[in-house]
Design a protein around this motif. Structure first.
Motif, short mmCIF file in Angstrom:
data_model
loop_
_atom_site.label_atom_id
_atom_site.label_comp_id
_atom_site.label_asym_id
_atom_site.label_seq_id
_atom_site.Cartn_x
_atom_site.Cartn_y
_atom_site.Cartn_z
N UNK A 35 12.14 -13.61 8.49
CA UNK A 35 11.91 -13.30 7.08
C UNK A 35 10.51 -12.71 6.88
N UNK A 36 9.50 -13.29 7.55
CA UNK A 36 8.14 -12.76 7.42
C UNK A 36 8.01 -11.36 8.00
N UNK A 37 8.89 -11.03 8.96
CA UNK A 37 8.85 -9.69 9.58
C UNK A 37 9.67 -8.68 8.78
N UNK A 38 10.27 -9.13 7.66
CA UNK A 38 10.99 -8.20 6.81
C UNK A 38 12.50 -8.24 6.95
N UNK A 39 13.01 -9.18 7.74
CA UNK A 39 14.46 -9.30 7.91
C UNK A 39 15.02 -10.26 6.87
N UNK A 40 16.32 -10.13 6.61
CA UNK A 40 16.98 -11.11 5.76
C UNK A 40 17.31 -12.33 6.61
N UNK A 41 17.74 -13.39 5.94
CA UNK A 41 18.09 -14.60 6.69
C UNK A 41 19.26 -14.31 7.63
N UNK A 42 20.24 -13.54 7.15
CA UNK A 42 21.40 -13.19 7.98
C UNK A 42 20.98 -12.38 9.19
N UNK A 43 20.09 -11.40 8.97
CA UNK A 43 19.62 -10.56 10.07
C UNK A 43 18.80 -11.39 11.07
N UNK A 44 18.05 -12.35 10.55
CA UNK A 44 17.27 -13.22 11.43
C UNK A 44 18.18 -14.05 12.33
N UNK A 45 19.25 -14.60 11.73
CA UNK A 45 20.20 -15.39 12.51
C UNK A 45 20.89 -14.51 13.56
N UNK A 46 21.25 -13.28 13.16
CA UNK A 46 21.90 -12.37 14.11
C UNK A 46 20.99 -12.04 15.28
N UNK A 47 19.69 -11.83 15.00
CA UNK A 47 18.75 -11.54 16.08
C UNK A 47 18.53 -12.76 16.95
N UNK A 300 16.43 -17.26 21.97
CA UNK A 300 16.69 -16.48 20.76
C UNK A 300 15.44 -16.35 19.90
N UNK A 301 14.66 -17.42 19.80
CA UNK A 301 13.40 -17.38 19.06
C UNK A 301 12.43 -16.39 19.69
N UNK A 302 12.35 -16.43 21.02
CA UNK A 302 11.48 -15.49 21.73
C UNK A 302 11.90 -14.05 21.48
N UNK A 303 13.21 -13.83 21.37
CA UNK A 303 13.73 -12.48 21.10
C UNK A 303 13.26 -11.98 19.74
N UNK A 304 13.26 -12.85 18.73
CA UNK A 304 12.80 -12.46 17.40
C UNK A 304 11.32 -12.10 17.43
N UNK A 305 10.51 -12.92 18.10
CA UNK A 305 9.06 -12.67 18.14
C UNK A 305 8.73 -11.35 18.83
#
Length: 435
Positions: A35-47, A300-305
């Motif tokens: 969310x802080x990087x500009x994604x929606x919650x759904x997009x964050x979960x997908x990533x 998955x968390x590392x992938x988002x970062x």
């Protein structure tokens, strides 16, 4: 963007300290980062889900190692070791902790099975720990030391893999360094961990301490430890299966193939009855499943970062005000590394990320290749020694919490963070300035 990593790791840490399940804490940190990087919650979960596959190999390895460990325990061979420890070390708290640290150390280099030995060795000893009033936080510290320090310092087994990753990624980033130099670079940080272990054993956890009240139905392991078991043919076949599994693992460099080899041989030798197959695998999943899922979510968390550029932004903003002061540069780089690796929880997995970010900064600042390797290796180890998402903390908890009387965060992560991350940070910082 530069605050994404810091804030998300703080979310994970605070939730974990508040005793929120570590998987939920990591998911919350992942959504926060997205969310802080500009994604929606759904997009964050997908990533997050998209990056889970990065931890699949490790997760499956742990599940199979868990099943193999249960099969070994089924034969009763571990009772021989447990009874030996009970006879020789009852009442000797310091020696017990040192022996546990030594056994754990063997799991990284000489017999590279990593955390798989913990759930079969530690639970039968829990009653003894309580009778001796041995502080389980000291046991957790001893185990985490053995799971981390040897691969940092010794270029064999997992240590060869770890130091090889540092060498390879530094060379990929344009800095030539030999494996011997990488080993040299990690000696001082490793000594910091030894100092932390000695403080934990001889000072912090020397006093009598008993874990909180036991949960109902936690006497199974106590009954097992009281049985007198003599070495027999089944145990000999079990040892052959263990040696074969280790040999295959070393030859193929694959934990999954090694664990499968051990499991198959245990059934072929009839060391474990074939009709117990379902129970063995189910118990293995029960024992190691939580760790496997944490590793999946952490990947998955590392992938988002990394995919959102949050890590790059953090290093970029940090390097912008470093100037030419080497001491300040080394301190800030280690601080940034601590934040990154505490979140991801894997030293091996974060080394490529850290190396790509650190090498250009270290080159510009005039650090030698050995000093650069010290910073990279230390930053990676910081994630293993005290992170809630690290197998080096999850493993000890899996054994010590067999009776529900040991908390992952307060009894494992906090003690290991204090005793290892602080000296690792200081000794790594000094090493970067000396080399």
């Amino acid at each position: 963007m530069e605050w994404v990593v810091v804030v998300s790791v703080l979310v994970m840490t605070i939730l974990s300290l508040l005793r929120v399940n570590v998987i939920i804490a990591i998911i919350a940190a992942s959504i926060t980062a997205g969310v802080m990087a500009g994604l929606s919650i759904s997009e964050s979960i997908e990533m997050l889900v998209g990056g889970v596959g990065g931890g699949a190999n490790t997760a499956l390895s742990y599940i199979l190692l868990g099943a193999f460990a249960v099969a070994i325990s089924y034969t009763g061979i571990t009772s021989i070791l447990v009874n030996f420890l009970i006879k020789k070390l009852t009442g000797k708290k310091t020696m017990m902790l040192l022996v546990i640290a030594g056994v754990a150390s063997l799991s990284q280099n000489l017999i590279p099975v990593h955390i798989a030995f913990i759930p079969i060795l530690i639970p039968p000893l829990l009653k003894l720990f309580d009778e001796m009033k041995l502080d389980r936080r000291g046991v957790a510290s001893a185990l985490t030391f053995g799971l981390t320090a040897p691969y940092i310092m010794i270029p064999a087994g997992f240590g060869l893999i770890f130091q090889g990753i540092i060498q390879e990624n530094m060379e990929n980033s344009g800095v030539s360094i030999s494996l011997d130099q990488v080993t040299l670079s990690m000696l001082l940080p490793g000594l910091g961990m030894i100092a932390g272990l000695l403080v934990a054993i001889f000072i912090t956890y020397r006093k009598d301490h008993v874990a909180p009240a036991a949960i109902e139905g936690s006497t199974i392991k106590e009954e097992q430890e009281q049985k007198e078991v003599k070495f027999n043919r089944k145990h000999l076949l079990t040892l052959i299966a263990i040696v074969a599994a280790l040999a295959v693992q070393l030859i193929t460099d694959n934990l999954i193939i090694g664990a499968l080899t051990g499991i198959v041989l245990m059934f072929l030798f009839v060391a474990v009855p074939f009709n117990q197959g379902d129970k063995i695998v189910t118990d293995g999943i029960t024992m190691m499943g939580t760790i496997a899922f944490v590793m999946l979510v952490a990947a998955g968390y590392g992938n988002i970062l990394t995919e959102t550029g949050a890590v790059d932004a953090l290093v970029e903003v940090s390097s912008g005000f470093l100037g030419g002061n080497k001491a300040l540069i080394a301190f800030i780089l280690l601080l940034v590394g601590l934040v990154i690796t505490m979140g991801i929880g894997s030293s091996f997995g974060t080394i490529p990320i850290i190396a790509a970010l650190y090498v250009p900064i270290c080159l510009a600042a005039g650090f030698s290749p050995i000093a650069t390797a010290t910073l990279i290796g230390t930053a990676g180890a910081l994630g293993d020694a005290g992170s809630p998402a690290s197998d080096s903390t999850l493993g000890p908890t899996s054994g010590l919490n067999a009776d529900g009387r040991h908390h992952h965060i307060w009894d494992t992560c906090v003690p290991t963070f204090l005793h290892y991350n602080i000296p690792l940070f200081l000794f790594g910082w000094i090493g970067a300035l000396l080399f």
